[in-house]
Every structure is written in structure tokens, then in C-alpha cells.
Design an enzyme around this catalytic site. Sequence first.
Site, mmCIF file in Angstrom:
data_model
loop_
_atom_site.group_PDB
_atom_site.id
_atom_site.type_symbol
_atom_site.label_atom_id
_atom_site.label_comp_id
_atom_site.label_asym_id
_atom_site.label_seq_id
_atom_site.Cartn_x
_atom_site.Cartn_y
_atom_site.Cartn_z
ATOM 1 N N ASP A 337 0.852 -1.206 0.064
ATOM 2 C CA ASP A 337 0.066 -0.075 -0.009
ATOM 3 C C ASP A 337 0.956 0.982 -0.108
ATOM 4 O OD1 ASP A 337 -2.205 1.614 0.258
ATOM 5 O OD2 ASP A 337 -1.827 1.722 2.294
ATOM 6 N N ASP A 528 -1.703 -0.451 5.900
ATOM 7 C CA ASP A 528 -2.042 0.189 7.150
ATOM 8 C C ASP A 528 -3.088 -0.692 8.025
ATOM 9 O OD1 ASP A 528 -4.498 0.825 6.052
ATOM 10 O OD2 ASP A 528 -3.739 2.844 5.818
ATOM 11 N N ASP A 532 -7.092 -1.159 4.110
ATOM 12 C CA ASP A 532 -6.694 -2.476 3.219
ATOM 13 C C ASP A 532 -7.070 -3.795 4.027
ATOM 14 O OD1 ASP A 532 -4.981 -0.771 1.713
ATOM 15 O OD2 ASP A 532 -3.609 -0.533 3.319
#
Length: 678
Positions: A337, A528, A532
Site C-alpha cells: 500500500d 495500514d 486495506d
Amino acid sequence: MTVAQAPHSAPPSAARRPLLPGWAEVPEVRWAAASLAFFLAGGLVQLLDGPQFVAWALYLCCYGTGGWEPAWAGVTALRERTLDVDLLMVLAAIGALALGQVFDGALLIVIFATSGALETVATRRTAEAVRGLTDLTPEQATVLADGREREVAVADLAVGDVVLVRPGEQVPADGTVLDGGSDVDQASITGEPLPVDKAPGDEVWAGTANGTGALTVRVDRPAADAVVARIASLVDEASATKARTQLFIEKVEQRYSVGVVVATLAVFGVPQLLGEPVREALLRAMTFMIVASPCAIVLSTMPPLLSAIATASRHGVLVRSAVVLERLGVTTVVGLDKTGTLTDGTPAVVAVRPLPGRTADELLALAAAAEGPSEHPIGRAIVAAARRPLDRAEDFRAAVGSGVSATVAGRQVTVAAPTPADGAVAALVTEEQAAGRTAVVVGVDGRPAGVLALADRVRPEAAAAVAALRRQTGTEPVLLTGDNAGAARSLADQVGLVDVRPGLLPEDKAAAVTELQRAGHRVTLLGDGVNDAPALATADVGVAMGGIGSDLALRSADVIVVRDDLAALPTVIALARRARRLVVQNLVIAGTVITVLVAWDLFGSLPLPLGVAGHEGSTVLVALNGLRLLRSSAWQAAAREAAGDPPGQRPVRTSPAATPSSTSPAAGTATSHGARSR
């Protein structure tokens, strides 16, 4: 500077309890020691030509003290219709006794009991490492109420209570600093080597050690939900799980043990048909039963995996299970991410672009003064970037989605998202947005005065971590982000990423992970732990950055990096690979020893004591080999491997990020269209 320990703080012995429990505290060690003492006494009587019945009595005591526990375990397993290796060992010892070889049988009992005690002590090292976490939290806390101090049990603290943490004490509960300042040693939670400065507004965790200052802390979580309790619970759960390799071995073990019994009967019976004396045939069969038993194979898998889990937890990485560690070790591609993972997750001013007639310092000072009362992240970033005392803002107004306005030193200042009417700064806005930054326009008395560019700053260790992940997996890491293509490409160029997939919603990230899996990859995803969550749950291994305080992260992630350190991911992957290599080493050692000893017994004449020593020695060897990963040097060795450093060298550490300047590059922000969003 030495700080005196407060009278009621946690004793140093609790905080520094060794991982290896005292030998005298382990029952298996006491029984093994008693068995060895009786064996040596019996041997001494024989050596001095003492009475034979005394030697036999001592050897029988050796049988009783060293053999009753494995015998009971074997009988219990037999009642459950399973054949335990312990029972095979005891039967072989009894067989030796029946043949009059009481010395050989007693030697078997002593070595078997000693190896079992060593295995128990070794296994308890991991358990002690977990229990040691809970010992960090003090039993008593000083509560401040109505201007008075009173001592209460930590378990009785309630959310909202205000506690006093004196110099040298352990923080009693998770909370927020209300008053005071100090340096706090957080190594027990995050693995950070240096204390962290704490000031009002900062979070502190139970079990961390306060330094030289006094802190007043508001309790934010009950004791059961404290970070240290969660860590202990997660590592405890991980230690209780079994890897797929271990489950397969245990499934085969039952059939293998039955096969050993059948083969033992054949080793005894077939020579009888060929005329071999009963005594020699029985001795050969008992020796076969011992050396063919799969003790070492059974212990080949879990010690390395559990040791790696315990070591990772001590360095701020929580692995939920042995299965997860196995999956980490076979990762073929890593998905990343962007916001909050490769970047800090908070915007910062990275460029100040004044129009002619204005200076950069003046433009930034006016914008910061206008943003002074703002609570928006962009407003706080602008205020933080200003380096001089700010004028007072009057008539402050904030318009959702557009910006703020205020009167500063008699001038009307606006800080707002760019609009098509901002012709004088249109080129500057376009340039900043093309670089993946968020542009805001500063206006003075109704006219544009310049542009501020903000971006989510790249973590200083990101480029090195991406390179390490590439080395570990042999494939290019994949950037999965919801940001626009410009912002994603800007970050990718800085950290060395090639495969970039921008504009993804949470469900799109999960679909991208599924696509990689269909292509044959074993995917580890780093996020995080919040937006996600779907992708983390879809990946073979989901890793949450700094998510110990997030319930969603605890539910969806398989691995939690407590400290926001990207370098921990390639390091823990390297540690998992080292654990897998040790498992393979152990299986090779165990299989080789069993094969050699069985062949020696079947086609030669293997003495029973030598067979016992070889079998039990290999069992202890694989257990201790796996426990090598418990040493503190194991994490450093994994870090060197991840960094690509030659063995024996220290890993190269990335220096902290430089102070933001007006021209420093940075990644894009979370606003995909580049406009300011309030």
C-alpha cells in the site's frame, strides 16, 4: 545519569527475568537428575565390586525415577488408541531388564529422561519469553484524584483514571500523557533500541519504562486490552498453533510408530526362524525399536518456527501462527500500500511557489497565520512548516471542501483549493499536480499570491526496504494504491518500484491480490490495517503497519509490525526463510541418523548403548539447532541477509529524513485529483 528506583515500581528482577527458567523449577529436570544420580551410584557399586543386589536396587530406582513419566504418557496415549514414542522407549528398557542387561536399560532411561528434560527446558524458553511480557507491567499504580494520591491495583484501573508515573517506574496502563515530559524505553513493545521522548498528547504503553521525568497519564484502555497484553496473547496463540509441516509429520508419526512395532516383531521373529539365539535376536529388535523411533523427526519442525515467532515478537513484529511464518518463508511477491505504509501518512509542505512581488517566507507566514485555528491536516502541515512567530488571525472562517479565510495583520488571506479562475497561478498548480502533489492557492486581498505544494512524505527507509523485498522474493514488489497515477508514479520513482497499480478502491486491491495468486504467486501484502482490510484478508499473508492499537488490524492481519519500520518486513521474511532452512536441516539430520543406525543394527551389530546415544543425541541436536533462532543475534543476521550485506557486517541503516524544504521531492497525497478536500 542514574535514576533511583521508586519504592513501589516493578522490581528489576521481574523486568530482567531470564528466558531460560531455572533448572530446579522444571519437574522433568528433577526426575532426570534423580535418575542420573541412581544410575551413577549403581555404576559406582559395580565398579567397586559391591553387592550385586545393591547395584540392581539402584538401577531399578533409576528406572522408576526416570521412566515413570514417559511410561504414564505412553499408557495414556495407548488408552486413546495412539502409539506414543515414549512407550516404545520404556518397552525397550524393560526388554533389556528382562535380558539381564540392567545397566543398558538404565542407560537408556537416563539418556531418554535427560533428552526429554532438555527438550522441555528448550520449549519453555519460548513460553517464558511470552510470560515475561506480562511481568513488565507493575502490580500497583498511583492514581491522582481530588488533588490526592492513592495506590490501586493495576487491574482495577478504569478508562479515564489519571495516574502518576515517577522516574524509573513502569507505565501501568496504555494512555495519553496529560502533563510532564520524559524519555520512555519502549523496547519491550516496539524493539526500538533508544528511548522515545514523550510530551503532553503523546501515547504511552503499559510495560514501558519511564526515564528521568515524571508523567501524568490518562488511562485509555483497561489492563486486559493493553498493548502488552495483546502482544502476549497473540504470541501465546501463535505458540499454540502447529505448522502444516508439523501436522503432516504428526499424522505420519502414528502410522510410522505402528510400522516400527511391526518391523520390530519381524526383526525379532525372522532371525528366530533362521536359528539365531533368542537373546541376540531380542537385543537386536529392542535396539531397532529405539533407533527407528521418529523422536528427532517430530522435533524437527516446531522449535525453529516457535523460536522465530518469539524473536520477531521481541523486535516489534507479531506473527499470529506457525502457519503464517511458514507462508512468509515461501513468499514470492510482496504487495505494498502507499499512504501510511510507504509514506508517513500525514501531509507536509514540500514546495512554496510565490508570485513575483512576494517572498517564499512571507507567503508561507501569511498562509500559516490564516491556518492557525484550523484542525485540518493540511492546515496543521502549513502551520508546522512556518519557522517564525505567526501573526494573530481574526475573523477565521473555514468552508468545507474549499479552504479557509482570515484577517492577518489587516490583510484578507485565503488558503483554498485551486479554481479555474486562478489564471495567474494556473501554470504553477498544473506543474505541482503533474508531480503528484496537492496544490493550494494562497490569496491576499482577493488576488493570488502564490501556491503551496503538499505531499505525503516518503519514509526514509522505503527505498532500501523495497530493494530488500526484491532480493528476498526475486520478483518486483507491486504498488497497490488508491491515489492517482501521477502521485503513484512519483512515489514509485523515488523508492524504485516498477509495477504500479493506481486508482484502486479497497475491493480493487483485493481483486489485484487474487489476480497475483491466480498467476501462481504466494502474496504477502503490507498495508495500514484499516482500508486495506479486504486485501489483507485475501493475501496469503497480510501485514499491518503499526496497527497494534487497531482492532481491525488485529482481526484482518496475519502479521503486525508494531513499530512503523518498513525494514522489519524484509527482515521477518528473511527470518522465516532461516527457520524453514533449519527445519530442512533438522529433517536431514534426523533422517540420516535414523537411516544409519537402522542399517547398522540390521546388517551389523549395533551396541544398545551406542544406539541409545545416537538416537537421543540426534533428538537433542535438532531441538537445540531450532532454538538457535531464539538468540538476539538471529534478528540481526536476518536483517543483514535482507539488506544484502555480507555475513559478519552490520546492516546499513538509512539516515532519518531531512527537514522539509521548499524544493524537496515527495510522493503524492491521498486526494486523487490533486485538489484540497476539507
